[in-house]
Design a protein around this motif. Structure first.
Motif, PDB file in Angstrom:
ATOM      1  N   GLN A 186       0.736  -1.174   0.070  1.00 61.12           N
ATOM      2  CA  GLN A 186       0.011  -0.098  -0.207  1.00 61.12           C
ATOM      3  C   GLN A 186       0.840   1.235  -0.016  1.00 61.12           C
ATOM      4  OE1 GLN A 186      -3.040   0.143   2.836  1.00 61.12           O
ATOM      5  NE2 GLN A 186      -3.520  -2.074   2.811  1.00 61.12           N
ATOM      6  N   ARG A 187       0.453   2.318  -0.397  1.00 59.32           N
ATOM      7  CA  ARG A 187       1.052   3.603  -0.511  1.00 59.32           C
ATOM      8  C   ARG A 187       1.330   4.174   0.916  1.00 59.32           C
ATOM      9  NH1 ARG A 187      -0.279   9.225  -1.297  1.00 59.32           N
ATOM     10  NH2 ARG A 187      -2.660   8.507  -1.090  1.00 59.32           N
ATOM     11  N   ASN A 188       2.347   4.724   1.066  1.00 59.55           N
ATOM     12  CA  ASN A 188       3.045   4.927   2.321  1.00 59.55           C
ATOM     13  C   ASN A 188       3.529   4.199   3.149  1.00 59.55           C
ATOM     14  OD1 ASN A 188       2.505   7.671   1.550  1.00 59.55           O
ATOM     15  ND2 ASN A 188       0.210   7.347   2.173  1.00 59.55           N
ATOM     16  N   ARG A 189       3.595   2.757   2.628  1.00 64.53           N
ATOM     17  CA  ARG A 189       4.149   1.902   3.551  1.00 64.53           C
ATOM     18  C   ARG A 189       5.544   1.557   3.085  1.00 64.53           C
ATOM     19  NH1 ARG A 189      -0.020  -1.775   5.662  1.00 64.53           N
ATOM     20  NH2 ARG A 189      -1.713  -0.433   6.344  1.00 64.53           N
ATOM     21  N   ASP A 190       6.305   0.579   3.605  1.00 60.71           N
ATOM     22  CA  ASP A 190       7.647   0.320   3.216  1.00 60.71           C
ATOM     23  C   ASP A 190       7.683  -0.899   2.634  1.00 60.71           C
ATOM     24  OD1 ASP A 190       8.443   2.718   4.680  1.00 60.71           O
ATOM     25  OD2 ASP A 190       9.164   1.821   6.375  1.00 60.71           O
ATOM     26  N   VAL A 191       8.768  -1.125   1.924  1.00 58.14           N
ATOM     27  CA  VAL A 191       8.890  -2.467   0.961  1.00 58.14           C
ATOM     28  C   VAL A 191      10.266  -2.883   0.702  1.00 58.14           C
ATOM     29  CG1 VAL A 191       8.797  -1.534  -1.034  1.00 58.14           C
ATOM     30  CG2 VAL A 191       8.257  -3.805  -0.842  1.00 58.14           C
ATOM     31  N   MET A 192      10.744  -3.988   1.020  1.00 50.60           N
ATOM     32  CA  MET A 192      11.988  -4.492   0.772  1.00 50.60           C
ATOM     33  C   MET A 192      12.249  -5.655  -0.223  1.00 50.60           C
ATOM     34  SD  MET A 192      14.666  -5.999   3.626  1.00 50.60           S
ATOM     35  CE  MET A 192      14.139  -7.634   3.269  1.00 50.60           C
ATOM     36  N   PHE A 193      13.043  -5.571  -1.196  1.00 46.77           N
ATOM     37  CA  PHE A 193      13.508  -6.363  -2.015  1.00 46.77           C
ATOM     38  C   PHE A 193      14.696  -7.194  -1.938  1.00 46.77           C
ATOM     39  CE2 PHE A 193      10.710  -3.931  -4.953  1.00 46.77           C
ATOM     40  CZ  PHE A 193       9.818  -4.911  -5.110  1.00 46.77           C
ATOM     41  N   GLY A 194      14.935  -8.368  -1.498  1.00 47.08           N
ATOM     42  CA  GLY A 194      16.089  -8.997  -1.247  1.00 47.08           C
ATOM     43  C   GLY A 194      16.910  -9.523  -2.461  1.00 47.08           C
ATOM     44  N   LEU A 246      36.829 -12.160  -6.006  1.00 49.74           N
ATOM     45  CA  LEU A 246      36.150 -10.924  -6.955  1.00 49.74           C
ATOM     46  C   LEU A 246      35.269 -10.213  -6.093  1.00 49.74           C
ATOM     47  CD1 LEU A 246      34.964 -13.250 -10.055  1.00 49.74           C
ATOM     48  CD2 LEU A 246      36.914 -12.037  -9.769  1.00 49.74           C
ATOM     49  N   VAL A 247      35.210  -8.898  -6.350  1.00 53.86           N
ATOM     50  CA  VAL A 247      34.295  -8.039  -5.650  1.00 53.86           C
ATOM     51  C   VAL A 247      33.186  -7.646  -6.389  1.00 53.86           C
ATOM     52  CG1 VAL A 247      34.282  -5.640  -4.799  1.00 53.86           C
ATOM     53  CG2 VAL A 247      36.445  -7.081  -4.690  1.00 53.86           C
ATOM     54  N   PRO A 248      32.012  -8.016  -5.984  1.00 52.92           N
ATOM     55  CA  PRO A 248      30.784  -7.863  -6.739  1.00 52.92           C
ATOM     56  C   PRO A 248      30.260  -6.407  -6.453  1.00 52.92           C
ATOM     57  CG  PRO A 248      30.165  -9.066  -4.527  1.00 52.92           C
ATOM     58  CD  PRO A 248      31.744  -8.916  -4.649  1.00 52.92           C
ATOM     59  N   THR A 249      29.515  -5.821  -7.463  1.00 50.25           N
ATOM     60  CA  THR A 249      29.022  -4.560  -7.623  1.00 50.25           C
ATOM     61  C   THR A 249      27.557  -4.968  -7.810  1.00 50.25           C
ATOM     62  OG1 THR A 249      31.086  -3.542  -8.269  1.00 50.25           O
ATOM     63  CG2 THR A 249      28.794  -2.144  -8.489  1.00 50.25           C
ATOM     64  N   VAL A 250      26.785  -4.555  -6.911  1.00 51.04           N
ATOM     65  CA  VAL A 250      25.246  -4.503  -7.095  1.00 51.04           C
ATOM     66  C   VAL A 250      24.519  -3.161  -7.436  1.00 51.04           C
ATOM     67  CG1 VAL A 250      23.097  -5.202  -5.684  1.00 51.04           C
ATOM     68  CG2 VAL A 250      25.247  -6.211  -5.072  1.00 51.04           C
ATOM     69  N   THR A 251      23.866  -3.550  -8.475  1.00 48.97           N
ATOM     70  CA  THR A 251      23.393  -2.272  -9.174  1.00 48.97           C
ATOM     71  C   THR A 251      21.521  -2.616  -9.251  1.00 48.97           C
ATOM     72  OG1 THR A 251      25.254  -1.779 -10.693  1.00 48.97           O
ATOM     73  CG2 THR A 251      22.822  -0.828 -10.973  1.00 48.97           C
ATOM     74  N   ASP A 275      16.672   9.380  -7.892  1.00 49.24           N
ATOM     75  CA  ASP A 275      17.636  10.086  -6.828  1.00 49.24           C
ATOM     76  C   ASP A 275      16.885  10.652  -5.636  1.00 49.24           C
ATOM     77  OD1 ASP A 275      19.575  11.408  -5.469  1.00 49.24           O
ATOM     78  OD2 ASP A 275      19.949  12.864  -6.842  1.00 49.24           O
ATOM     79  N   ASP A 276      16.538   9.622  -4.885  1.00 49.76           N
ATOM     80  CA  ASP A 276      15.466   9.917  -3.604  1.00 49.76           C
ATOM     81  C   ASP A 276      16.281   9.165  -2.626  1.00 49.76           C
ATOM     82  OD1 ASP A 276      13.419  10.008  -1.952  1.00 49.76           O
ATOM     83  OD2 ASP A 276      11.938  10.031  -3.750  1.00 49.76           O
ATOM     84  N   GLU A 277      16.119   9.856  -1.289  1.00 49.52           N
ATOM     85  CA  GLU A 277      16.705   9.164  -0.006  1.00 49.52           C
ATOM     86  C   GLU A 277      15.799   8.225   0.291  1.00 49.52           C
ATOM     87  OE1 GLU A 277      14.569  12.547   2.822  1.00 49.52           O
ATOM     88  OE2 GLU A 277      17.034  12.483   2.526  1.00 49.52           O
ATOM     89  N   ARG A 278      14.675   8.291  -0.137  1.00 55.36           N
ATOM     90  CA  ARG A 278      13.515   6.999   0.237  1.00 55.36           C
ATOM     91  C   ARG A 278      14.205   5.671  -0.174  1.00 55.36           C
ATOM     92  NH1 ARG A 278       9.306   6.542  -1.988  1.00 55.36           N
ATOM     93  NH2 ARG A 278       9.438   7.750  -3.812  1.00 55.36           N
ATOM     94  N   PHE A 279      15.009   5.605  -1.316  1.00 52.33           N
ATOM     95  CA  PHE A 279      15.652   4.315  -1.922  1.00 52.33           C
ATOM     96  C   PHE A 279      16.895   4.201  -1.234  1.00 52.33           C
ATOM     97  CE2 PHE A 279      12.565   5.720  -5.090  1.00 52.33           C
ATOM     98  CZ  PHE A 279      12.147   4.481  -5.547  1.00 52.33           C
ATOM     99  N   VAL A 337      19.844   1.278  -0.543  1.00 55.00           N
ATOM    100  CA  VAL A 337      20.517   0.071  -1.282  1.00 55.00           C
ATOM    101  C   VAL A 337      21.510  -0.312  -0.088  1.00 55.00           C
ATOM    102  CG1 VAL A 337      21.863  -0.860  -3.114  1.00 55.00           C
ATOM    103  CG2 VAL A 337      20.105   0.918  -3.526  1.00 55.00           C
ATOM    104  N   ASP A 338      21.199  -1.631   0.229  1.00 56.07           N
ATOM    105  CA  ASP A 338      22.051  -2.275   1.176  1.00 56.07           C
ATOM    106  C   ASP A 338      22.843  -3.378   0.456  1.00 56.07           C
ATOM    107  OD1 ASP A 338      21.229  -0.851   3.602  1.00 56.07           O
ATOM    108  OD2 ASP A 338      19.792  -2.052   3.897  1.00 56.07           O
ATOM    109  N   SER A 339      23.718  -4.007   1.222  1.00 56.18           N
ATOM    110  CA  SER A 339      24.641  -5.149   0.608  1.00 56.18           C
ATOM    111  C   SER A 339      23.636  -6.183  -0.058  1.00 56.18           C
ATOM    112  CB  SER A 339      25.454  -5.712   1.351  1.00 56.18           C
ATOM    113  OG  SER A 339      24.858  -6.359   2.576  1.00 56.18           O
ATOM    114  N   ASP A 340      22.624  -6.516   0.434  1.00 56.19           N
ATOM    115  CA  ASP A 340      21.903  -7.680  -0.078  1.00 56.19           C
ATOM    116  C   ASP A 340      20.443  -7.501  -0.053  1.00 56.19           C
ATOM    117  OD1 ASP A 340      21.464  -7.650   2.625  1.00 56.19           O
ATOM    118  OD2 ASP A 340      21.867  -9.650   2.817  1.00 56.19           O
TER     119      ASP A 340
END
Length: 1442
Positions: free
Chosen positions: A701-709, A718-723, A733-737, A739-742
């Motif tokens: 729902q709008r105004n809630r939080d969501v997480m994608f793993g 090897l050093v991975p780069t997550v995009t 370009d929004d501080e609401r997004f 990005v963590d390591s996983d």
């Protein structure tokens, strides 16, 4: 003519200013043979080579699901190393061996194809392809010695549209053997960079014409202009860059650029040959002004078609056209209004809202970046049906608009004008065809190919299907196309015949040739085109027929054959292929060299590859004759051969499926007849990068939080780069997004956040990606456009337009109404309709002022209400229904109360709502009695007989008429109390807690109403045991009217009860029966009130208990059972002991020491033993226990069984001070080893603090607060943390820290003060001395007052302790009992209270002071002071203060 060579030179690297390298493959080669782009060996089956590539690409691009495009807006940068085709030219790379390019990634995967070679490269337009090639063995076979030495340019950079394929062919060069002549060896010139053929310049900037070349010796440069020599030295504005052929024309001094327009050609020559560039046509960019014109207003009739012309001035290049208004906002376009390819604005039909005065056509000239505008066009659209005659008269009787201009009509074409058209397009160009139709309603446009299919992969429909665009045109696109315009009034067609021609394109471009003396080779120039191109050869820029003769050279059409060449045969040959649509020109040299082998691949290069992927180890060599390459692994003991190794003719070593064991050091050795060379490379096989936990589909729902793993596994080195991408673009370009390591977390989700999220994990070797969709849902928008239609007396039709469902389908619509007449401001639910409907047939009530609104409902919730409709009023009518829930019942014995549920204002159907109440006695054959009432809900009929049935009905009526015939309801008049009590009450005691009661039913006539049952009232009067009391609460048991017996459960055993029985009806209870009494018998007793172990000894345990609260009879005694419990919880033999009822404790002797016992304790009556309490205890360890006094535990215990208390488990608990804190010591004789030291601040109510002790008999308490007193005890606990034993409490004082003080003993004021105090004390002592002599006695209280509190005496200077006193510090000071030696014995105080307690004649006053004198004390043994009554001297008195 195109110049002396007749065509553009090709085979060189071209890079224009400010542009990326672009690979030119002619125009397009997907449906025609591609060129060879790299140095390398040629082969006879060039066409077969092309078909293998073409087939692979087609399978990749047409196989559904195998082509996935991911756009990296963030643009990742990677390095593309030099290919086996040789190092890329310097002008196309930042460094010699690598190119840094930005990419958009296109992955084309055809897993069904067998991998012969797989590599990934970046395209100049930012794209990368990874291609699987099938069965490429033909590419590695069939090469004879005549074709081994072919060397050509690495890349041809020209057309931007083909950049994505250039690096694909670089990969193909990995399979084809290739050579590059090192620059330190003699070689003819090779042009590496040149300006494009058609070069449009900006007249405001200096003109730069590029021409770069390499060679050994370095080439010299010259130019021709318009076919004649261009003498640079004669024009001071033209300079040539040092060591380069690039011309710079300075026009900053006001010179016109158009003076330098013309056809330029560059020549690069050295002693080994001459290379020429393409013919470079220089033209100045032009952006002419719009011609001045007067634009008259355009008046159009609504519905007619209209064209607004643009007609921009011709520019070079042609301008880009767009339409805007005065506010620089683009004019909206649609199926009805659109811009044609010529820039005109077409209206299929005009509307009134098209009227405006700012239709402005803009032309943007891209080279000069200038924008010019046409004069605004004023358009007025009128509805002229009513005033057409007036307009005709104004325009000289001319019917300006015609009779049917605004009426609906069939389509006709506005563009194109001719019925059948034709188009000529060149292969590889873009084909655009346009059909614009007018008509009303607006026609729909569709396209089809008459004799085939429109290519779906390359075709697109633009401008609302009015334009068909086909890119990368091939010969297969020729044919007849048809556009169709249709509306409901008709259909019209237009056919366009398309002809495809082809400018020359490469099938196989000439490649440089390096031969050793007396060797043989060929240069081939194979081209395609329509019509077929003409091929001509030149040598060093001179037509070959005019060039010096060479006996080793033979020219055969598109091939030059060299046989047994000599050192003087080195030269540059030009191939010119041309037809009427264009030309191609390419340079290729023959270089005769004799060189030992050298390895060009950098030494000790490390190749990294993912496991199960192909590895390609390069060994790029040069030598003449061509070296033979041999590979070794780790050591040179044996040559690599067979599986899994594949050896390419260019020296590369390939491993199809790399495994961990393939890692290691590899050596390549190159040999020819002139020498040997070797190189070492290293292969590292890495684990693949995989996404273990991909993101999953989310609905939020709008105004809630969501997480994608996005959990990743990768090779540790090897050093991975997550995009993360959103809809194949970079994240906003929004501080609401975040990005963590996983994971990717989006907070406060908005509707714009919905879309496809892709996790891309990149390493330097591979990548993996996974996607999931986010659907953002919220309440739907409110419906709009409510409309009430089809009004009838009792119904209307309501329609509406649904709002946005916000990704959650609307399940239903809720229709509400407001009654403005009866309940203004209150909204009621009327009905619901399914979510797919947008209309509802509403049934209405009369006499209501309706206003409607609609709410939409989806899975998230309700929408806001829609805007209300206009008010709709219904007429009055008679009531449709009568009041509901009609009842008739009496509240008194002589009345009948008739009640009903009133009608709502909505049910009244009109004004003046009333109720007609009717009643009569049932079966009495009397007339109905009625009364009409209003605004009430009941009516009382008085004077009725007791409990008689009545027929009742209530009818509604209003000012219009009566309601429907009412239904008859049966009711009874009021009841009276029963007049008789039940008879013959008998009690049968079933057991100690249950009794059964019997009675005789009351006569029916005595009920005087409806009998509802019987009630038994009973209570416990008292217990039959003197020690037990019960609460005498009255209890009631109710039984149904058909019962004549009942049971009283849950009685108290051994008690006396009383009861009586009554009958009751709706009015209440009747008279009671006489009181009956009964007794309950004995039962087993209840559980003892307590049972505990109060003491333990070496071989005995002392137990205590309390009698049960519920004895339930005469208590006969107690039963004690016990048994041992070993360490494994096994139980021993059960012992039993009967104890008398008057005992409350016992000591069990002769038990085993250090043994756990389990006890079971219960009370007994004549009925048996009651429930038991259990307890466990342990005898103390086998150790000499201290002697403790034995005391009786209970006064009720008989002398014969006097029990001894258990010995304490703790003893000798003491405290002392250590450096770290108070040290607590103790002795413990119990078996438990869970010991704790607990402490609490004295006089504090906080919880005890505890510290565990690890097997010792002492413990230091650290961290106690200074200056406070603590109570301390030692506790033993069991495994369940229950307290088993605890010691006595010890008071411990924590001394305060001595803070540094200033020595005031030397201060003058202090010495004076002390002198005064000493004088005062001396005076007081003299007074006391005199008083003592007079009285002869010295009471203790006076003595204490004179000496003061010993606690505040000053310390001795040599006393090293602070606030530490012995027990004597609390005793009164000895005044006159000082020994003659002048010292005081602190151990021999004569004022001890113990002494006075021992004397027989000692007495106390009320204030606690002694009455007796010192002389009355008895003598004590041991050393003491002299008990003399002589007066003490002042000196002795002073000694008592020391």
């Amino acid at each position: 003519m195109l110049g002396p060579l007749g065509s553009q030179a090709i085979g060189s690297i071209v890079q224009t200013p400010g542009r990326k390298c672009r690979a030119s493959l002619g125009k397009r080669w997907l449906n025609g043979p591609p060129p060879a782009l790299c140095h390398g060996q040629s082969f006879n089956r060039t066409m077969h080579f092309y078909h293998a590539i073409n087939q692979t690409l087609k399978q990749c691009m047409t196989k559904r699901g195998t082509l996935r495009a991911v756009y990296h807006k963030k643009r990742t940068s990677i390095y593309v190393f030099q290919s086996l085709c040789g190092p890329l030219q310097d002008s196309c790379s930042i460094e010699r061996h690598k190119i840094r390019l930005r990419i958009n990634q296109i992955i084309c995967s055809a897993e069904a194809l067998r991998l012969e070679g797989r590599r990934s490269f970046e395209g100049a337009e930012g794209e990368m392809m990874s291609i699987h090639l099938q069965h490429m063995n033909e590419l590695k076979a069939g090469h004879d010695s005549l074709e081994r030495r072919f060397i050509g340019p690495t890349l041809i950079m020209d057309e931007p549209s083909t950049g994505r394929y250039a690096l694909l062919l670089m990969f193909l060069c990995q399979v084809i053997t290739a050579l590059e002549v090192p620059l330190d060896l003699p070689q003819p010139p090779t042009i590496t960079h040149q300006s494009p053929k058609d070069f449009i310049i900006d007249p405001r900037e200096n003109v730069i014409i590029h021409c770069e070349a390499k060679g050994k010796p370095h080439p010299r440069f010259s130019w021709t202009r318009n076919g004649t020599h261009f003498d640079i030295d004669k024009d001071p504005k033209v300079i040539m860059k040092p060591h380069s052929g690039t011309l710079v024309i300075d026009i900053s001094g006001g010179e016109k650029a158009e003076a330098y327009e013309g056809v330029y050609q560059c020549t690069a020559r050295n002693e080994l040959g001459t290379a020429v560039s393409n013919n470079i046509i220089i033209r100045q960019s032009r952006s002419p002004l719009w011609s001045k014109e007067r634009v008259n207003p355009i008046i159009a009739q609504e519905g007619q078609s209209l064209v607004l012309p643009c007609r921009p001035p011709a520019g070079l290049p042609p301008p880009i056209i767009f339409w805007m208004d005065n506010n620089f906002q683009r004019l909206p376009q649609s199926r009805r209004v659109s811009q044609g390819l010529n820039g005109d604005l077409y209206f299929s039909s005009v509307l009134i809202e098209d009227s405006r005065n700012d239709y402005i056509c803009y032309a943007r000239f891209p080279h000069t970046q200038t924008i010019q505008q046409k004069q605004p066009i004023n358009v007025r659209v009128l509805n002229m049906d009513s005033i057409n005659d007036t307009m005709e008269a104004y325009f000289n009787d001319t019917d300006l608009f015609g009779e049917k201009a605004g009426q609906e009509r069939a389509p006709t074409f506005m563009v194109p004008n001719d019925p059948n058209g034709s188009k000529l397009v060149l292969r590889g160009d873009v084909l655009e065809m346009e059909c614009i139709a007018e008509g009303l309603p607006t026609p729909d446009i569709s396209w089809n190919k008459v004799s085939g299919e429109i290519p779906s992969m390359r075709a697109s429909f633009l401008n609302y299907h009015k334009t068909l665009r086909i890119k990368d045109v091939s010969e297969a696109d020729a044919g007849e196309y048809r556009c169709t315009a249709s509306n409901r009034h008709g259909t019209v067609h237009h056919n366009i015949r398309v002809t495809v021609k082809a400018a020359p394109y490469w099938i196989s471009a000439p490649r440089n040739l390096v031969l050793a003396p007396v060797e043989t080779g060929v240069i081939t120039c194979r081209v395609g085109g329509h019509p077929k191109p003409t091929i001509s050869w030149s040598m060093n820029g001179v037509p070959i027929e005019n060039a010096p003769k060479d006996p080793s050279r033979t020219v055969e059409d598109d091939t030059i054959i060299f046989s047994e060449v000599q050192t003087g045969s080195s030269a540059v040959y030009q191939c010119n292929a041309s037809n009427e649509y264009g030309y191609l020109l390419s340079n290729a040299f023959i270089n005769v060299l004799a060189e030992p082998p050298r390895v060009l691949t950098p030494p000790n290069k490390v190749y990294q590859v993912i496991i199960n992927k192909p590895a390609l180890l390069k060994c790029m060599t040069f030598g003449s004759p061509v070296p033979v390459v041999t590979w070794f692994k780790e050591s040179r003991s044996s040559t690599l051969e067979g599986d899994p190794y594949v050896f390419h003719k260019n020296g590369a070593l390939e491993i199809h499926v790399s495994q961990k064991q393939n890692s290691g050091k590899y050596t390549c050795v190159a040999r020819n007849s002139l020498g040997i060379s070797e190189n070492h490379v290293y292969l590292e096989v890495k684990e693949p990068t995989r996404i273990l936990r991909p993101p999953e589909y989310r609905v939020v729902q709008r105004n809630r939080d969501v997480m994608f793993g996005c959990k990743v596994r990768h090779d540790p080195s090897l050093v991975p780069t997550v995009t993360w991408l959103k809809d194949n673009e970079e994240l906003p370009d929004d501080e609401r997004f975040r990005v963590d390591s996983d994971s990717l977390t989006i907070t406060d989700v908005t509707e714009d956040d919905g879309g496809q999220y892709t996790c891309i994990v990149n390493t330097t070797l591979d990548e993996d990606m996974a996607s999931a969709r986010l659907t953002v849902v919220e309440q739907p928008d409110a419906p709009t456009d409510l409309e009430v239609t089809d009004p009838e007396a009792r119904s209307v039709q309501l329609t509406w337009t649904p709002g946005d469902d916000h990704n959650s389908p609307i399940t239903k619509f809720l229709i509400q109404y407001e009654d403005g007449l009866h309940h203004a401001g209150v909204w009621h639910n009327l009905t619901e309709v399914p979510g797919m409907k947008t209309t509802a047939h509403l049934k209405l009530s009369p006499y209501v002022h309706y206003t409607f609104r609609v709410l939409a409902v989806n899975g998230v919730g309700h929408s806001h209400p829609s805007a209300p409709t206009r008010q709709y009023k219904t007429n009055s009518a008679a009531p449709d229904e009568n009041p509901g829930d009609v009842r008739a019942m009496g509240t008194e014995h002589n009345n009948l109360v008739i009640s009903w549920k009133p009608l709502t204002p909505l049910q009244s159907n009109g004004p003046g709502l009333q109720y007609k109440v009717m009643w009569r006695q049932q079966d009495a054959e009397t007339d109905w009695t009625s009364v009409t009432v209003a605004n009430v809900t009941k009516f009382v009929v008085s004077g009725t007989p007791t409990f008689v049935p009545y027929e009742v009905k209530v009818q509604a009526l209003n000012a219009v008429d009566h309601g429907p015939k009412p239904a008859v309801v049966i009711g009874y008049s009021g009841e009276d109390f029963p007049s008789a009590a039940p008879d013959d009450v008998r009690v049968n005691v079933v057991n100690s807690t249950l009794a059964e009661i019997h009675w005789t039913a009351v006569p029916p006539k005595s009920v005087r109403g409806r009998l509802q049952g019987y009630k038994i009232h009973y209570h416990c009067e008292r217990s039959r045991h003197r020690h037990t009391s019960h609460h005498n609460d009255q209890k009631i048991e109710i039984f149904s009217p058909n019962k004549t017996r009942g049971r009283l459960p849950h009685l108290h055993p051994y008690s006396i009860y009383s009861l009586y029985v009554t009958a009751f009806n709706g009015r209440g209870e009747g008279p009671a029966t006489s009181i009956q009494r009964f007794e309950t018998p004995e039962d087993v007793p209840g559980i003892p009130s307590f049972f505990r172990v109060v003491g333990s000894d070496l071989e005995s345990l002392t137990l205590e208990w309390g009698p049960p609260h519920h004895r339930n009879g005469h208590l006969m005694g107690y039963s004690l059972k016990y048994q041992t419990v070993n360490s494994s919880n096994d139980l021993g033999v059960l012992e039993e002991l009967d104890l008398p009822s008057n005992h409350s404790g016992v000591t069990l002797h002769n038990l085993k020491h250090s043994t756990r016992y389990k006890f079971y304790f219960s009370a007994k009556t004549l009925k048996g033993s009651g429930p038991a309490l259990s307890e466990e205890a342990v005898t103390i360890v086998h150790k000499e226990a201290p002697a403790f006094p034995h005391f009786p535990l209970s006064s009720t215990r008989s002398p014969q069984q006097k029990a001894l208390p258990a010995a304490p488990a703790f003893g000798n608990v003491s405290s002392s001070l250590s450096e770290d804190g108070p040290l607590i010591s103790w002795e413990y004789w119990g078996p438990e080893n869970h010991l704790y030291v607990e402490y609490i601040i004295d006089n504090s109510e906080e919880d005890w603090h505890k510290e565990k002790v690890n097997g010792s008999h002492s413990h230091v308490l650290k961290g106690l607060r200074e200056g406070l007193a603590y109570k301390v005890r030692v506790v033993a606990r069991d495994h369940d943390n229950r307290t088993l034993h605890h010691s006595e409490e010890v008071l411990v004082k924590v001394p305060a820290m001595v803070s540094p003080q200033v020595d005031i003993a030397t201060q003058g004021w202090f010495i004076g003060l002390m002198s005064a105090i000493a004088l005062l004390i001396l005076i007081l002592l003299i007074v006391c001395f005199i008083k003592r002599n007079k009285g002869g006695k010295y009471p203790v209280k006076e003595k204490e007052d004179a000496h003061g509190d010993p606690e505040i005496q000053p310390m001795k200077e040599d006393d090293l302790t602070f606030c530490e006193y012995s027990d004597e510090d609390h005793k009164p000071l000895k005044g006159s009992r000082t020994p003659s030696s002048g010292t005081v014995k602190r151990d021999d105080s004569d004022d001890s209270l113990v002494d006075y307690a021992d004397s027989g004649d000692t007495q106390f006053n009320e204030d606690g002071s002694f009455i007796g004198q010192y002389s009355g004390k008895s003598d004590r043994s041991g050393p003491r002071g002299h008990d003399s009554s002589e007066p003490p001297s002042p000196i002795n008195a002073m000694n008592s203060f020391v």
